[in-house]
Structure formats: C-alpha cells, structure tokens
Design a protein around this motif. Sequence first.
Motif, PDB file in Angstrom:
ATOM      1  N   ALA A  83     134.860 110.186  38.337  1.00  0.00           N
ATOM      2  CA  ALA A  83     134.211 110.854  36.754  1.00  0.00           C
ATOM      3  C   ALA A  83     132.646 109.982  37.079  1.00  0.00           C
ATOM      4  CB  ALA A  83     134.481 110.314  35.638  1.00  0.00           C
ATOM      5  N   GLY A  84     132.373 109.172  37.445  1.00  0.00           N
ATOM      6  CA  GLY A  84     130.886 108.649  37.516  1.00  0.00           C
ATOM      7  C   GLY A  84     130.334 109.124  39.013  1.00  0.00           C
ATOM      8  N   LEU A  85     130.522 109.198  40.057  1.00  0.00           N
ATOM      9  CA  LEU A  85     130.260 109.995  41.089  1.00  0.00           C
ATOM     10  C   LEU A  85     129.108 111.761  40.844  1.00  0.00           C
ATOM     11  CD1 LEU A  85     132.135 108.796  44.327  1.00  0.00           C
ATOM     12  CD2 LEU A  85     129.899 107.368  43.269  1.00  0.00           C
ATOM     13  N   GLN A  86     130.471 112.384  39.571  1.00  0.00           N
ATOM     14  CA  GLN A  86     130.531 113.539  39.638  1.00  0.00           C
ATOM     15  C   GLN A  86     129.187 113.364  38.244  1.00  0.00           C
ATOM     16  OE1 GLN A  86     134.425 114.413  37.418  1.00  0.00           O
ATOM     17  NE2 GLN A  86     135.294 114.929  39.341  1.00  0.00           N
ATOM     18  N   ARG A  87     129.607 112.095  37.530  1.00  0.00           N
ATOM     19  CA  ARG A  87     127.769 112.498  36.828  1.00  0.00           C
ATOM     20  C   ARG A  87     126.847 111.838  37.688  1.00  0.00           C
ATOM     21  NH1 ARG A  87     124.714 107.666  35.078  1.00  0.00           N
ATOM     22  NH2 ARG A  87     124.250 108.053  32.767  1.00  0.00           N
ATOM     23  N   GLN A  88     126.918 111.403  38.506  1.00  0.00           N
ATOM     24  CA  GLN A  88     125.565 110.873  39.197  1.00  0.00           C
ATOM     25  C   GLN A  88     125.187 111.978  39.754  1.00  0.00           C
ATOM     26  OE1 GLN A  88     123.441 108.375  38.571  1.00  0.00           O
ATOM     27  NE2 GLN A  88     124.743 107.540  37.944  1.00  0.00           N
ATOM     28  N   MET A  89     125.853 113.089  40.639  1.00  0.00           N
ATOM     29  CA  MET A  89     125.781 114.822  41.067  1.00  0.00           C
ATOM     30  C   MET A  89     125.111 115.400  40.309  1.00  0.00           C
ATOM     31  SD  MET A  89     125.463 114.192  44.205  1.00  0.00           S
ATOM     32  CE  MET A  89     125.160 115.639  44.665  1.00  0.00           C
ATOM     33  N   SER A  90     125.629 115.241  38.786  1.00  0.00           N
ATOM     34  CA  SER A  90     124.582 116.015  37.908  1.00  0.00           C
ATOM     35  C   SER A  90     123.440 115.694  37.202  1.00  0.00           C
ATOM     36  CB  SER A  90     125.949 116.962  37.004  1.00  0.00           C
ATOM     37  OG  SER A  90     126.359 115.877  36.606  1.00  0.00           O
ATOM     38  N   PHE A  91     123.982 114.621  37.133  1.00  0.00           N
ATOM     39  CA  PHE A  91     123.016 114.152  36.273  1.00  0.00           C
ATOM     40  C   PHE A  91     121.665 113.665  36.278  1.00  0.00           C
ATOM     41  CE2 PHE A  91     121.884 110.295  33.443  1.00  0.00           C
ATOM     42  CZ  PHE A  91     121.224 110.362  32.053  1.00  0.00           C
ATOM     43  N   ALA A  92     121.993 112.340  37.877  1.00  0.00           N
ATOM     44  CA  ALA A  92     120.862 111.565  37.926  1.00  0.00           C
ATOM     45  C   ALA A  92     119.699 112.895  38.972  1.00  0.00           C
ATOM     46  CB  ALA A  92     120.939 110.938  39.591  1.00  0.00           C
ATOM     47  N   SER A  93     120.585 113.936  39.971  1.00  0.00           N
ATOM     48  CA  SER A  93     119.432 115.170  40.673  1.00  0.00           C
ATOM     49  C   SER A  93     118.639 115.624  39.439  1.00  0.00           C
ATOM     50  CB  SER A  93     120.790 116.233  40.716  1.00  0.00           C
ATOM     51  OG  SER A  93     121.802 115.548  42.016  1.00  0.00           O
ATOM     52  N   ILE A  94     119.437 116.218  37.986  1.00  0.00           N
ATOM     53  CA  ILE A  94     118.651 116.691  37.237  1.00  0.00           C
ATOM     54  C   ILE A  94     117.146 115.182  36.356  1.00  0.00           C
ATOM     55  CG2 ILE A  94     118.259 117.376  35.252  1.00  0.00           C
ATOM     56  CD1 ILE A  94     121.215 118.443  35.907  1.00  0.00           C
ATOM     57  N   ARG A  95     117.408 114.265  36.198  1.00  0.00           N
ATOM     58  CA  ARG A  95     116.499 113.624  35.594  1.00  0.00           C
ATOM     59  C   ARG A  95     115.677 112.383  35.997  1.00  0.00           C
ATOM     60  NH1 ARG A  95     117.240 108.026  35.326  1.00  0.00           N
ATOM     61  NH2 ARG A  95     118.901 107.174  36.506  1.00  0.00           N
ATOM     62  N   ILE A  96     115.943 112.642  37.938  1.00  0.00           N
ATOM     63  CA  ILE A  96     115.230 112.820  38.769  1.00  0.00           C
ATOM     64  C   ILE A  96     114.728 113.143  39.238  1.00  0.00           C
ATOM     65  CG2 ILE A  96     115.182 110.093  40.341  1.00  0.00           C
ATOM     66  CD1 ILE A  96     117.221 109.034  38.762  1.00  0.00           C
ATOM     67  N   GLY A  97     115.818 113.696  39.411  1.00  0.00           N
ATOM     68  CA  GLY A  97     115.452 114.987  40.737  1.00  0.00           C
ATOM     69  C   GLY A  97     114.077 116.197  39.942  1.00  0.00           C
ATOM     70  N   LEU A  98     114.497 116.290  39.668  1.00  0.00           N
ATOM     71  CA  LEU A  98     112.957 117.392  38.833  1.00  0.00           C
ATOM     72  C   LEU A  98     112.244 116.038  37.761  1.00  0.00           C
ATOM     73  CD1 LEU A  98     115.642 120.069  37.448  1.00  0.00           C
ATOM     74  CD2 LEU A  98     114.427 119.272  39.600  1.00  0.00           C
ATOM     75  N   TYR A  99     112.281 115.322  37.944  1.00  0.00           N
ATOM     76  CA  TYR A  99     110.858 114.557  37.337  1.00  0.00           C
ATOM     77  C   TYR A  99     109.554 115.041  37.601  1.00  0.00           C
ATOM     78  CZ  TYR A  99     107.734 110.768  36.030  1.00  0.00           C
ATOM     79  OH  TYR A  99     107.108 109.603  35.142  1.00  0.00           O
ATOM     80  N   ASP A 100     109.120 114.720  38.997  1.00  0.00           N
ATOM     81  CA  ASP A 100     108.576 115.472  39.433  1.00  0.00           C
ATOM     82  C   ASP A 100     107.427 116.609  38.794  1.00  0.00           C
ATOM     83  OD1 ASP A 100     107.116 112.707  40.021  1.00  0.00           O
ATOM     84  OD2 ASP A 100     108.463 113.102  42.330  1.00  0.00           O
ATOM     85  N   THR A 101     108.820 117.548  39.507  1.00  0.00           N
ATOM     86  CA  THR A 101     108.357 119.080  38.622  1.00  0.00           C
ATOM     87  C   THR A 101     107.698 119.282  37.120  1.00  0.00           C
ATOM     88  OG1 THR A 101     110.251 119.470  40.804  1.00  0.00           O
ATOM     89  CG2 THR A 101     109.449 121.211  38.970  1.00  0.00           C
ATOM     90  N   VAL A 102     108.635 118.182  36.803  1.00  0.00           N
ATOM     91  CA  VAL A 102     108.834 119.009  34.838  1.00  0.00           C
ATOM     92  C   VAL A 102     107.010 117.711  34.755  1.00  0.00           C
ATOM     93  CG1 VAL A 102     109.259 118.181  33.113  1.00  0.00           C
ATOM     94  CG2 VAL A 102     110.913 118.728  35.015  1.00  0.00           C
ATOM     95  N   LYS A 103     106.734 116.804  35.368  1.00  0.00           N
ATOM     96  CA  LYS A 103     105.685 115.654  35.001  1.00  0.00           C
ATOM     97  C   LYS A 103     104.499 116.966  35.569  1.00  0.00           C
ATOM     98  CE  LYS A 103     104.538 112.747  38.045  1.00  0.00           C
ATOM     99  NZ  LYS A 103     104.378 111.526  38.321  1.00  0.00           N
TER     100      LYS A 103
END
Length: 309
Positions: A83-103
């Motif tokens: 569940a932790g790995l499932q969380r990171q693939m969906s969670f970190a991808s959005i909050r970290i991966g899209l940070y620069d784009t949203v900024k």
Amino acid sequence: MVGLKPSDIPPTPAVKFLSAGTAACIADLFTFPLDTAKVRLQIQGESIATGGTKSIRYKGVFGTITTMVKTEGPRSLYNGLVAGLQRQMSFASIRIGLYDTVKQFYTNGKDQAGVGSRILAGCTTGAMAVSVAQPTDVVKVRFQAQTNLEDTKRRYKGTLHAYKTIAKEEGVRGLWKGTLPNITRNAIVNCAELVTYDIIKETILRHRLMTDNLPCHFVSAFGAGFCTTVVASPVDVVKTRYMNSAPGQYNSALNCAWIMLTKEGPTAFYKGFVPSFLRMGSWNIVMFVTYEQLKRAVMTSRYSLECAA
C-alpha cells in the motif's frame, strides 16, 4: 541540438511525474521500517488496543524496531509496504512531479517565483495528491499499526482484503477517512518540504557554495527534512491516530486532537518525533537525490536519441 548539453534541456512534466513516483518508491523501500516505528509510537496510548499493541510498550525508534523484530519478526517492519508503494506512485508523482508546473502556473510562466507562489503550488499539489491517494494511505497506516503476534487476530489478510473490508464495514467514506487532516498535513509537508528544498538549493547555487550536483541535493534535502518534521509532526500524529481509530472512537480529527491534548498532554503531538525526523530526513535525502538523478538520466537519454536521429 547543436551547442546544447543535456543539462540545458528542461525536463518535461511527464518526466518529472514519473521520476518523482519512482524516486519516492525507492526512498520508501529504504526508510519504511522507520515509518512503521513512527506509526507504532504515535498510536501508543490510544484507549482502544490496535491488535495487541496495548500490552507492548515501545521506547524510542530503535527500541521500537528491536521490539517489533523480537515479538513479530523482521517482516513486521514492512507491514503495509505494498500500500505504501501504491501510495507513493499516485501521491508523490502528483505532489512533487507537478510542483514546478503548478508553480509556473501561479507565476504566469516567469522563471523567478516568490515564496507566496511556491507555497500556493505546494498547497495545491499536496491537496490534489491526497484527494487521489487517500485510500492507499489509510490502508498503509492500518497495516503498520497491525501486529503480527500469534495470539492476536489480524484485522486484514492482505492489501486487497483491506480495501474491501474497509469499504464493506465503514463504507466508501472509510477509505477517505482522515482526508481533511491529511490535506492539512500534506499542505504543510509539501510547503515545508518542497519550498525549503527549493530555497536552500537556489541559495547554495546563487552564492556558488556548491554546483548543481549530488552534495548540493543532499544538503538541500537534509534541511528540507528537518524543517518539515518540526512543522508537520503535530498534524501527522493526529492524522495517524484518526485514520487508525475504530469507527466511533473519535467524532472528528479535531475531537481526536482535543482528546489527545486533555488525556496525554501537549507532548503527545510530538510522539515519534525522532523516528519522524530520521524517516523524513533520510526519505528526503534518498528521494530528492534519486529524483534529480533520474531526471538527469532521462534527459541525457533523450538528448542522445535526438542527436542520433
């Protein structure tokens, strides 16, 4: 492409998205036992026993890990890893991966972003990530809190069984239990983590203390991990307690926080601080260093392919 180096080519949002999820999963593999120890320390003191933990006392991060290995075996340290790995693939991808784009969205594409724009971007991607990944977080916490003692009945047999059981017993809303405190927590975490990393890294590069390489990423990530732990620990403890609680134990996240304050005192909000810092600091270091290297590797490969074409 003539005259350009791989480092001159900015990574695309897709590259950042996939790199962030992959880097976060790698970081979780290294630091998951610390996270499990943190959860056990945070729920210690609850009035309702969570699968046998009432009779076991945990003392400190390494004492918790040692106790878990002795009483439940080494595998218990990785309870909820799937569940932790499932969380990171969906969670970190959005909050970290899209940070620069949203900024860039908040700055209308300007290269220089103020602190306000960074904070808004962190809050936005953090809230978006929680909205998508909350069920995986609930299941992860439930598994980490669950003991593997022989005389204790386990709440869940596996990850899929946990999703089905929670949805059946608590309704679909049960999978999104603690969403509000988690959004609050991750808005704080995202801002403290990403904004601090951003600012420390930019300051180091601006003053030419280091170049944009591994030592710079290491120092920036360490600073981000410390600041995040200090700011986010109280919300993190409430979030963990509330998500792990039995139906009806708390009326709301605020009620959970009030009961903690009145029954256990203010120090309850910093239960598990040391493992939180060890986990957050080490997680940030592994994640950001890996993230930066993955982005660089992907862009280098892309540069090589385009040059060969």
